[in-house]
Scaffold this motif. Structure first.
Motif, PDB file in Angstrom:
ATOM      1  N   ASP A   1       0.836  -1.193   0.000  1.00 59.07           N
ATOM      2  CA  ASP A   1       0.000   0.000   0.000  1.00 59.07           C
ATOM      3  C   ASP A   1       0.879   1.254   0.000  1.00 59.07           C
ATOM      4  O   ASP A   1       1.518   1.582   0.981  1.00 59.07           O
ATOM      5  CB  ASP A   1      -0.891  -0.041   1.251  1.00 59.07           C
ATOM      6  CG  ASP A   1      -1.937   1.058   1.244  1.00 59.07           C
ATOM      7  OD1 ASP A   1      -1.654   2.155   0.722  1.00 59.07           O
ATOM      8  OD2 ASP A   1      -3.039   0.813   1.766  1.00 59.07           O
ATOM      9  N   LEU A   2       0.915   1.933  -1.148  1.00 58.04           N
ATOM     10  CA  LEU A   2       1.767   3.119  -1.280  1.00 58.04           C
ATOM     11  C   LEU A   2       1.380   4.221  -0.310  1.00 58.04           C
ATOM     12  O   LEU A   2       2.243   4.916   0.229  1.00 58.04           O
ATOM     13  CB  LEU A   2       1.632   3.686  -2.693  1.00 58.04           C
ATOM     14  CG  LEU A   2       2.557   3.199  -3.781  1.00 58.04           C
ATOM     15  CD1 LEU A   2       2.387   4.090  -4.996  1.00 58.04           C
ATOM     16  CD2 LEU A   2       4.000   3.241  -3.327  1.00 58.04           C
ATOM     17  N   ALA A   3       0.078   4.390  -0.094  1.00 55.36           N
ATOM     18  CA  ALA A   3      -0.361   5.465   0.795  1.00 55.36           C
ATOM     19  C   ALA A   3       0.111   5.173   2.215  1.00 55.36           C
ATOM     20  O   ALA A   3       0.622   6.062   2.905  1.00 55.36           O
ATOM     21  CB  ALA A   3      -1.883   5.592   0.746  1.00 55.36           C
ATOM     22  N   LEU A   4      -0.021   3.923   2.626  1.00 57.64           N
ATOM     23  CA  LEU A   4       0.438   3.544   3.962  1.00 57.64           C
ATOM     24  C   LEU A   4       1.953   3.735   4.069  1.00 57.64           C
ATOM     25  O   LEU A   4       2.469   4.188   5.090  1.00 57.64           O
ATOM     26  CB  LEU A   4       0.051   2.091   4.253  1.00 57.64           C
ATOM     27  CG  LEU A   4       0.373   1.569   5.649  1.00 57.64           C
ATOM     28  CD1 LEU A   4      -0.339   2.377   6.716  1.00 57.64           C
ATOM     29  CD2 LEU A   4      -0.007   0.097   5.784  1.00 57.64           C
ATOM     30  N   ALA A   5       2.674   3.412   2.990  1.00 54.95           N
ATOM     31  CA  ALA A   5       4.129   3.599   2.980  1.00 54.95           C
ATOM     32  C   ALA A   5       4.475   5.071   3.171  1.00 54.95           C
ATOM     33  O   ALA A   5       5.373   5.417   3.940  1.00 54.95           O
ATOM     34  CB  ALA A   5       4.717   3.073   1.670  1.00 54.95           C
ATOM     35  N   SER A   6       3.724   5.953   2.496  1.00 54.89           N
ATOM     36  CA  SER A   6       4.022   7.383   2.610  1.00 54.89           C
ATOM     37  C   SER A   6       3.753   7.887   4.021  1.00 54.89           C
ATOM     38  O   SER A   6       4.373   8.832   4.484  1.00 54.89           O
ATOM     39  CB  SER A   6       3.187   8.178   1.602  1.00 54.89           C
ATOM     40  OG  SER A   6       1.853   8.323   2.065  1.00 54.89           O
ATOM     41  N   GLN A   7       2.798   7.239   4.706  1.00 52.32           N
ATOM     42  CA  GLN A   7       2.456   7.680   6.054  1.00 52.32           C
ATOM     43  C   GLN A   7       3.449   7.186   7.091  1.00 52.32           C
ATOM     44  O   GLN A   7       3.597   7.784   8.141  1.00 52.32           O
ATOM     45  CB  GLN A   7       1.068   7.137   6.441  1.00 52.32           C
ATOM     46  CG  GLN A   7      -0.072   7.780   5.696  1.00 52.32           C
ATOM     47  CD  GLN A   7      -1.387   7.167   6.128  1.00 52.32           C
ATOM     48  OE1 GLN A   7      -1.629   5.983   5.936  1.00 52.32           O
ATOM     49  NE2 GLN A   7      -2.252   7.972   6.722  1.00 52.32           N
ATOM     50  N   SER A   8       4.074   6.044   6.816  1.00 54.00           N
ATOM     51  CA  SER A   8       4.828   5.410   7.880  1.00 54.00           C
ATOM     52  C   SER A   8       6.333   5.411   7.662  1.00 54.00           C
ATOM     53  O   SER A   8       7.074   5.148   8.598  1.00 54.00           O
ATOM     54  CB  SER A   8       4.330   3.973   8.083  1.00 54.00           C
ATOM     55  OG  SER A   8       4.299   3.286   6.864  1.00 54.00           O
ATOM     56  N   CYS A   9       6.817   5.692   6.456  1.00 57.41           N
ATOM     57  CA  CYS A   9       8.249   5.498   6.211  1.00 57.41           C
ATOM     58  C   CYS A   9       8.957   6.752   5.708  1.00 57.41           C
ATOM     59  O   CYS A   9       8.407   7.548   4.964  1.00 57.41           O
ATOM     60  CB  CYS A   9       8.451   4.364   5.211  1.00 57.41           C
ATOM     61  SG  CYS A   9       7.933   2.786   5.902  1.00 57.41           S
ATOM     62  N   ASP A  10      10.234   6.884   6.125  1.00 58.45           N
ATOM     63  CA  ASP A  10      11.052   8.013   5.696  1.00 58.45           C
ATOM     64  C   ASP A  10      11.406   7.894   4.220  1.00 58.45           C
ATOM     65  O   ASP A  10      11.424   8.865   3.493  1.00 58.45           O
ATOM     66  CB  ASP A  10      12.361   8.055   6.494  1.00 58.45           C
ATOM     67  CG  ASP A  10      12.122   8.064   7.987  1.00 58.45           C
ATOM     68  OD1 ASP A  10      11.174   8.738   8.408  1.00 58.45           O
ATOM     69  OD2 ASP A  10      12.877   7.395   8.721  1.00 58.45           O
ATOM     70  N   ARG A  11      11.739   6.668   3.838  1.00 49.39           N
ATOM     71  CA  ARG A  11      12.148   6.475   2.449  1.00 49.39           C
ATOM     72  C   ARG A  11      11.386   5.321   1.843  1.00 49.39           C
ATOM     73  O   ARG A  11      10.882   4.447   2.536  1.00 49.39           O
ATOM     74  CB  ARG A  11      13.653   6.199   2.363  1.00 49.39           C
ATOM     75  CG  ARG A  11      14.472   7.494   2.472  1.00 49.39           C
ATOM     76  CD  ARG A  11      15.884   7.314   1.955  1.00 49.39           C
ATOM     77  NE  ARG A  11      16.517   6.157   2.543  1.00 49.39           N
ATOM     78  CZ  ARG A  11      17.081   5.187   1.834  1.00 49.39           C
ATOM     79  NH1 ARG A  11      17.115   5.243   0.518  1.00 49.39           N
ATOM     80  NH2 ARG A  11      17.630   4.163   2.443  1.00 49.39           N
ATOM     81  N   ILE A  12      11.325   5.313   0.496  1.00 45.25           N
ATOM     82  CA  ILE A  12      10.600   4.270  -0.221  1.00 45.25           C
ATOM     83  C   ILE A  12      11.500   3.701  -1.309  1.00 45.25           C
ATOM     84  O   ILE A  12      12.208   4.450  -1.994  1.00 45.25           O
ATOM     85  CB  ILE A  12       9.305   4.855  -0.850  1.00 45.25           C
ATOM     86  CG1 ILE A  12       8.276   5.158   0.251  1.00 45.25           C
ATOM     87  CG2 ILE A  12       8.716   3.912  -1.883  1.00 45.25           C
ATOM     88  CD1 ILE A  12       6.992   5.757  -0.247  1.00 45.25           C
ATOM     89  N   VAL A  13      11.493   2.382  -1.433  1.00 49.03           N
ATOM     90  CA  VAL A  13      12.167   1.720  -2.538  1.00 49.03           C
ATOM     91  C   VAL A  13      11.090   1.032  -3.362  1.00 49.03           C
ATOM     92  O   VAL A  13      10.332   0.218  -2.834  1.00 49.03           O
ATOM     93  CB  VAL A  13      13.196   0.689  -2.035  1.00 49.03           C
ATOM     94  CG1 VAL A  13      13.746  -0.129  -3.192  1.00 49.03           C
ATOM     95  CG2 VAL A  13      14.323   1.381  -1.284  1.00 49.03           C
ATOM     96  N   VAL A  14      10.992   1.392  -4.638  1.00 50.47           N
ATOM     97  CA  VAL A  14       9.969   0.802  -5.500  1.00 50.47           C
ATOM     98  C   VAL A  14      10.607  -0.324  -6.305  1.00 50.47           C
ATOM     99  O   VAL A  14      11.640  -0.126  -6.953  1.00 50.47           O
ATOM    100  CB  VAL A  14       9.365   1.847  -6.467  1.00 50.47           C
ATOM    101  CG1 VAL A  14       8.238   1.229  -7.283  1.00 50.47           C
ATOM    102  CG2 VAL A  14       8.883   3.066  -5.705  1.00 50.47           C
ATOM    103  N   LEU A  15      10.004  -1.497  -6.245  1.00 48.32           N
ATOM    104  CA  LEU A  15      10.519  -2.658  -6.972  1.00 48.32           C
ATOM    105  C   LEU A  15       9.539  -3.074  -8.060  1.00 48.32           C
ATOM    106  O   LEU A  15       8.327  -2.993  -7.870  1.00 48.32           O
ATOM    107  CB  LEU A  15      10.704  -3.832  -6.009  1.00 48.32           C
ATOM    108  CG  LEU A  15      11.823  -3.674  -4.986  1.00 48.32           C
ATOM    109  CD1 LEU A  15      11.419  -4.298  -3.675  1.00 48.32           C
ATOM    110  CD2 LEU A  15      13.094  -4.308  -5.514  1.00 48.32           C
ATOM    111  N   TYR A  16      10.092  -3.511  -9.178  1.00 49.71           N
ATOM    112  CA  TYR A  16       9.246  -4.097 -10.214  1.00 49.71           C
ATOM    113  C   TYR A  16       9.926  -5.360 -10.707  1.00 49.71           C
ATOM    114  O   TYR A  16      11.084  -5.310 -11.153  1.00 49.71           O
ATOM    115  CB  TYR A  16       9.027  -3.124 -11.377  1.00 49.71           C
ATOM    116  CG  TYR A  16       8.159  -3.703 -12.465  1.00 49.71           C
ATOM    117  CD1 TYR A  16       6.776  -3.683 -12.349  1.00 49.71           C
ATOM    118  CD2 TYR A  16       8.720  -4.314 -13.591  1.00 49.71           C
ATOM    119  CE1 TYR A  16       5.968  -4.238 -13.320  1.00 49.71           C
ATOM    120  CE2 TYR A  16       7.915  -4.871 -14.568  1.00 49.71           C
ATOM    121  CZ  TYR A  16       6.540  -4.832 -14.436  1.00 49.71           C
ATOM    122  OH  TYR A  16       5.736  -5.393 -15.390  1.00 49.71           O
ATOM    123  N   ALA A  17       9.255  -6.495 -10.598  1.00 54.67           N
ATOM    124  CA  ALA A  17       9.758  -7.779 -11.098  1.00 54.67           C
ATOM    125  C   ALA A  17      11.207  -8.032 -10.678  1.00 54.67           C
ATOM    126  O   ALA A  17      12.025  -8.470 -11.476  1.00 54.67           O
ATOM    127  CB  ALA A  17       9.618  -7.848 -12.622  1.00 54.67           C
TER     128      ALA A  17
END
Lengths: 348, 333
Positions: B223-239
């Motif tokens: 859940d991207l929205a939850l990630a934005s609420q809870s984390c300082d940084r985000i790593v997006v993975l595809y396959a």
């Protein structure tokens, strides 16, 4: 005032109220369950109120989302709507007739009210090809002559966006999203006017979910389907359904147009659900204390009073019923929150 | 290996990372489940691994715990002060699990042992990681249960997992994961089996507990929205490939990779009526492009994309540290 009266209030979008497909009037569903703490050989049971005074009207062409957390009674309500269980109290009507009666006579009900199950893969026979699975309801209800069957199957496969060659594949060779499409095609095969879907897009990746939601919205619009959509996701409810009914512990606590309800929830539980839904970069709100109480041990008075941040003394004494609010909305709360906040009870 | 990870940290407030993952590749049979994944985790930071199923989010967490079975693992995972997690002898790894790094699993109901009380499962961990006596472990367990918000902690010690609700089971899991005071917590979809109001409780709990201990946390989320609420940084993975990483706001609001943008556009916020469904699905491993794996579905794909894998490059010339905004795309937005 009954729900029918509430919902017949004129709105901008609807000229005259469409006929009701389903009407639930004070529906109760009580199950006998083993009494907690009974002896090994004891047969003592207690009544578990899975549904308690549910009032709901589903009109022709409406799209309504049933929303609630686990244990709120969504699935029990679904079984009553489909006529799989007779309610133990109240009346459950399909086009003015008791649902159980409608279901017992002929195939008209089963043909008109189609269902998409939550576990789509489990609902499909793994030994049948997709083509056979879709042909089954066509044959069962005698929708098309045998000669036209293949063409209709191909049409349905196309309609739900499956690849042409899917007809010869087995469910095990399909992805989660494709399996849901097969389940939707099967539901559409009997040319229903009502589609009941239980968590039809949950547990899927967002891109697959988006594909299915656009499909469902297109179907609803093009075929004029009446849609009863069970979901726990408020974003899905607000995208797909014009109306919403929020359930808590066996009762509908708030209903109305989805946008209005989610914009300014009147019931503190709706407000809490709304706040708990993840939103980009909003701080995670203070969650509701505790968990949904056991339906065997309901709090006195309002069933939400044990977790309600705005509960007052009378909330623990009186059990509020679903009553009209305004503009097609209804709420079961003694002290509903208002959009202006003027009457918002102090949070203690 | 791309050049990025060897650059010195230039951002002022970026501390020395507690974890540096370089070129993590996981083969299972002929399939390459993870393809040269590199990422860094700052001390005290919360990081979200996001992506759709099959992206390899959980595989990263499981590989770090060295719990991956039947797979060939390449690359390095440098945990500050412990060395390369992927190369340590199992004997050392056993000691690190629970005391330096621990994992909160997706489904607490099946991660807990059904035949032992939750109290026993927690005290076992306490005695093993902290070397406490039976009585000390019991006292500490009650304290931990209290801190994760379990009512009647004394009584709940003797409960079996099935006697607890899903939310309570997840609280027990959090207590067990925290028992050995690890400085790296891996939370694999800790709330996906829970209702939204309970989800908020558990996420807040994990964040509060990691902050209070100065620990770092990697969340696996879909859940991207939850990630934005809870984390300082985000790593997006595809396959199995990292396509974009960096501070949450930069990744989501100034996305450079077309996949990040697509993923975000699929999130239904309350009240949103517009939804453009992306075409197609993730290709099977047998048909995976050798270059950028998103090339088959990408609206901005160029001829070179399918054949040549784009490296992670900094999104801004003045922010080139491993914790800064990076993306891997030949034709960025």
């Amino acid at each position: 005032m009954t729900m029918a009266q509430i919902q017949s209030a004129p709105t901008e979008t609807r000229h005259a109220p469409a006929p009701a497909v389903f009407e639930l009037i004070e529906v109760e569903q009580v199950f006998a369950v083993p009494k907690p703490g009974r002896g090994l050989l004891s047969r003592d049971t207690v009544g578990l109120r899975a549904l308690d005074g549910v009032r709901l009207t589903v009109r022709q062409g409406a799209s309504i989302a049933l929303v609630g957390e686990s244990g709120s009674g969504k699935s029990t309500l679904l079984r009553v709507l489909l006529g799989l269980d007779a309610p133990s109290g109240g009346r459950a009507l399909y086009r003015g007739k008791p649902i159980r009666e409608a279901r017992a006579h002929g195939t008209a009900f089963a043909r008109d009210v189609a269902m998409v199950y939550q576990d789509a893969r489990g609902s499909l026979d793994p030994r049948m090809t997709v083509g056979q699975l879709i042909a089954e309801p066509l044959r069962h209800f005698g929708i098309v002559p045998k000669s036209g069957e293949a063409a209709r199957v191909a049409e349905l496969i196309d309609r739900v966006g499956l690849p042409r060659d899917a007809a010869n594949r087995y469910p095990s060779g399909l992805s989660g999203g494709q399996v849901r499409r097969v389940a939707i095609a099967r539901a559409l095969a009997s040319e229903p006017s009502v589609l009941v879907a239980d968590e039809a897009v949950s547990g899927l990746d967002v891109s697959t979910q988006a594909q299915l939601l656009t499909l469902l919205q297109g179907l609803q619009r093009d075929m004029g389907l009446t849609l009863v959509f069970i979901t726990h996701d408020l974003g899905v409810a607000s995208y797909l359904c014009e109306e919403i009914a929020i359930m808590y512990l066996g009762r509908i606590v708030e209903t109305g147009p989805t946008d209005a309800v989610l914009e300014a929830p009147a019931h503190p539980y709706s407000a809490a659900l709304r706040a708990a839904a993840p939103q980009f970069f909003e701080p995670i709100p203070e969650p509701l204390p505790g968990e949904i109480p056991s339906p065997l041990d309901l709090p006195k008075g309002c069933r939400f009073s044990s977790r309600c941040p705005a509960a007052r003394d009378d909330c623990r004494l009186r059990d509020p019923q679903l009553g009209a609010l305004d503009a097609g909305r209804a709420v079961a709360c003694l002290h509903p929150l208002t959009s202006k906040g003027a009457q918002t009870p102090e949070i203690r | 290996m791309n050049d990025m990870t060897s650059h010195p940290v230039t951002t002022q407030d970026a501390a020395e990372p507690i974890l540096r993952l370089e070129g993590l590749t996981v083969h299972r049979g002929a399939a390459k489940i993870l393809d040269r994944v590199s990422l860094s985790l700052g001390r005290g930071e919360t990081l979200a691994l996001v992506g759709e199923s099959g992206a390899g989010k959980s595989t990263i967490a499981t590989a770090l715990m060295r719990l991956l079975d039947g797979a060939r693992v390449e690359g390095r995972a440098e945990l500050d002060g412990a060395g390369d997690l992927l190369a340590l002898p199992e004997r050392r790894m056993v000691r690190l699990r629970g005391s330096r790094l621990s994992m909160i699993f997706q489904d607490a109901g099946s991660a807990l042992n059904p035949s032992y009380t939750v109290g026993r499962q927690l005290t076992t961990t306490l005695r093993r990681t902290l070397g406490l006596s039976r009585a000390e472990a019991r006292a500490k367990a009650v304290e931990l249960f209290t801190s994760v918000g379990i009512n009647d902690p004394d009584g709940r010690m003797s409960a079996f997992p099935h006697q607890l609700s899903g939310g309570m089971q997840q609280r027990v899991m959090v207590a067990i994961a925290l028992a050995g005071n690890p400085d790296l917590l891996l939370a694999d979809e800790p709330t996906s089996a829970l209702d939204v109001t309970i989800q908020a409780q558990i996420v807040r709990l994990i964040l509060a507990q990691t902050r209070a201990r100065g620990a770092s946390c990697i969340f696996v989320l879909h859940d991207l929205a939850l990630a934005s609420q809870s984390c300082d940084r985000i790593v997006v993975l595809y396959a199995g490939q990292v396509v974009e990483s960096g501070p949450s706001r930069e990744v989501l609001e100034r996305s450079r990779h077309p996949y990040t943008r697509q993923l975000k556009s699929c999130v239904l916020e309350i009240g949103s009526k517009d939804l453009t469904a992306p075409e197609g699905t993730v290709p099977p491993h047998s048909e995976m492009p050798v270059g950028c794996r998103f090339a088959t579905r990408c609206p901005r794909a160029l001829p070179r994309c399918a054949g040549e894998a784009p490296p992670l490059v900094p999104a801004r010339d003045d922010a080139t540290g491993p914790l800064d905004h990076q993306f891997a795309c030949w034709n960025p937005e």
